[in-house]
Design an enzyme around this catalytic site. Sequence first.
Site, PDB file in Angstrom:
ATOM      1  N   GLY A 185      12.251  -5.318  -0.373  1.00  0.00           N
ATOM      2  CA  GLY A 185      11.495  -4.713  -1.280  1.00  0.00           C
ATOM      3  C   GLY A 185      12.283  -3.233  -1.478  1.00  0.00           C
ATOM      4  N   HIS A 205      -6.322   4.958   0.162  1.00  0.00           N
ATOM      5  CA  HIS A 205      -5.400   4.120   0.198  1.00  0.00           C
ATOM      6  C   HIS A 205      -6.379   2.730  -0.126  1.00  0.00           C
ATOM      7  CE1 HIS A 205      -4.307   0.140   2.248  1.00  0.00           C
ATOM      8  NE2 HIS A 205      -3.164   0.391   1.914  1.00  0.00           N
TER       9      HIS A 205
END
Length: 304
Positions: A259, A108
């Site tokens: 979002g 990540h």
Amino acid sequence: MSAPLREVEDYLKGLQDRICQALAALDGTPGGFREDLWQRPQGGGGRTRVLSGGPVFEQAGVNFSHVFGEGLPPSATKGRPGLAGSAFEAVGLSLVIHPRNPYAPTTHCNLRYFEARTEPVTWWFGGGFDLTPYYGFTEDARHWHATARAACAGYDADAYARFKAWCDEYFFLKHRREPRGIGGLFFDDVQSGDFARDFRFVKDVGDHFLPAYRPIVERRKDRPYGERERDFQLYRRGRYVEFNLVYDRGTLFGLQSGGRTESILMSLPPEVRFRYDWHPSPGSPEAELYEVYLKPRDWLAGAD
């Protein structure tokens, strides 16, 4: 858009291009990444790219976003409570890569820049990268952390030690009492007062991501494995799901700020298994992950 914000946006878009090109070349899938351009009703939008079902990467998502609005959500003001509810503008790059081979680790990376519309404007950077192996290799851990240390070399003298410790603390599943992986770097509220200096550091972190991750995947992607290793990989991916849905500030910010859900949850693995009260057999490679690798430590001690 302010001049600093535009400068960060240009860098993050270029970094997204470079990372996607490198991953597509490593995977070798015709067509590479699918791209979705999206708009956020409350202001802004983004560019999501996802590679799915490849021979090397079961799923890789690399997402750029530029959003703005009238009120910073709680997840963005945890360290700055006085800014709660302020108008804001933010750009960010977030990626999660889930390789197919259980011997290749998940990773990540996130880089972000915020401006709160205070007087004067309040700005700060956040981000970092971390590694989540399913089977541990000391040479991989040392390479990962040596590259992370190199990314911090031009910033404060204690930057690597400080941001490594922050990463170990942040990526910790409190309800499991175990780390998510072997860490890396994590930082938030980086604002020394010198934008150019802080931005150089963030670019150094972004520019070191591929040199940190790609050699590890190249070493592990063709290693033979069987159903046992695949089963353990899917089980451990469950920890990734738990962290992202319970603790991850990026996930919470995306959902709290309205979002695009598909882009926010691209971080989740395509396949995962949950088991009740499972424990690895003593002395097994699976047990070694818990006993050796899922323990915060100085991976570079004696490595030089």
